[in-house]
Design a protein around this motif. Structure first.
Motif, PDB file in Angstrom:
ATOM      1  N   VAL A 153       5.666   3.963   1.787  1.00 41.82           N
ATOM      2  CA  VAL A 153       4.822   2.630   1.079  1.00 41.82           C
ATOM      3  C   VAL A 153       4.881   1.673   2.554  1.00 41.82           C
ATOM      4  O   VAL A 153       5.889   1.645   3.307  1.00 41.82           O
ATOM      5  CB  VAL A 153       5.441   1.962   0.130  1.00 41.82           C
ATOM      6  CG1 VAL A 153       5.388   3.055  -1.199  1.00 41.82           C
ATOM      7  CG2 VAL A 153       7.191   1.812   0.434  1.00 41.82           C
TER       8      VAL A 153
ATOM      9  N   TYR B  41       0.684  -1.115   0.092  1.00 43.77           N
ATOM     10  CA  TYR B  41      -0.229  -0.072   0.197  1.00 43.77           C
ATOM     11  C   TYR B  41       0.849   1.157   0.059  1.00 43.77           C
ATOM     12  O   TYR B  41       1.856   1.409   0.721  1.00 43.77           O
ATOM     13  CB  TYR B  41      -0.950   0.042   1.205  1.00 43.77           C
ATOM     14  CG  TYR B  41      -1.585   1.331   1.318  1.00 43.77           C
ATOM     15  CD1 TYR B  41      -2.613   1.530   0.375  1.00 43.77           C
ATOM     16  CD2 TYR B  41      -1.558   2.144   2.379  1.00 43.77           C
ATOM     17  CE1 TYR B  41      -3.426   2.739   0.703  1.00 43.77           C
ATOM     18  CE2 TYR B  41      -2.371   3.005   2.487  1.00 43.77           C
ATOM     19  CZ  TYR B  41      -3.372   3.660   1.538  1.00 43.77           C
ATOM     20  OH  TYR B  41      -4.084   4.788   1.645  1.00 43.77           O
ATOM     21  N   LYS B  42       0.636   2.379  -0.720  1.00 44.97           N
ATOM     22  CA  LYS B  42       1.352   3.510  -0.936  1.00 44.97           C
ATOM     23  C   LYS B  42       0.401   4.610  -0.129  1.00 44.97           C
ATOM     24  O   LYS B  42      -0.756   4.589  -0.675  1.00 44.97           O
ATOM     25  CB  LYS B  42       1.510   4.020  -2.406  1.00 44.97           C
ATOM     26  CG  LYS B  42       2.307   5.259  -2.487  1.00 44.97           C
ATOM     27  CD  LYS B  42       2.696   5.439  -3.733  1.00 44.97           C
ATOM     28  CE  LYS B  42       3.436   6.670  -4.037  1.00 44.97           C
ATOM     29  NZ  LYS B  42       3.723   7.036  -5.544  1.00 44.97           N
TER      30      LYS B  42
END
Length: 178
Positions: free
Chosen positions: A122, A40-41
């Motif tokens: 991230v 996930y960013k």
């Protein structure tokens, strides 16, 4: 016709005021949904300072279950991470992870109140997280004068912070793994 035009202008003017971003807009996540057991960013949007004062520090607490966090450096800002043990081990790409980044802090700028910026890291959303729930990232925004705490979490009987909260924590809806 002139009455219709006057009503149309009034409606357009009202709509313009309703849809103008509030001066009280809060720090938010750009991507508000993501599946568990995946990368996930996190992009945190900071739309303003503290009551007109420039932002000089952003502190983001990393919730349990977000592992392998790597923040993005920003020109003009120093970067610090606070590490610690997780409450329980989490799996990340088939490996148990027991500790990691618990907080990310950017200091510097300053980011004037009239400007907007983003702060990014991230990470990995552990498969141990609960799908169809929301994960909250409390943020403290320090300014040359003042502090804004975007830390309100839902109460036990609610799934989201109070709609009337002036300082909700940014939330990420967790989706089932792909």
């Amino acid at each position: 016709m002139s009455v219709l035009r006057a009503h149309a202008r009034a409606a357009a003017l009202l709509a313009a005021f309703v849809f103008i971003p509030s001066a009280h807009a809060h720090v938010t996540l750009q991507v508000k949904e993501a599946p568990i057991d995946s990368g996930y960013k996190a992009i945190f949007s900071v739309p303003h300072g503290c009551k007109g004062s420039a932002t000089t520090k952003i502190r983001i607490r990393i919730p349990e279950g977000v592992v392998g966090v790597k923040p993005q450096p920003k020109a003009g800002w120093s970067l610090e991470t606070i590490k610690g043990d997780y409450a329980q081990p989490h799996m990340r790409y088939g490996t148990k992870v027991r500790s990691g980044v618990k907080e990310v802090i950017w200091t510097g700028g300053p980011l004037p109140d009239d400007y907007y910026d983003e702060f990014v890291f991230v990470g990995y959303l552990s498969g141990e997280l609960t799908p169809n729930s929301t994960l909250y990232f409390p943020v403290v925004q320090e300014c040359e004068q003042g502090v804004a705490r975007w830390i309100d979490l839902p109460s036990a009987d609610k799934k989201a912070p109070d709609d009337h909260s002036d300082s909700p924590a940014p939330g990420l809806k967790l989706l089932p793994k792909r």
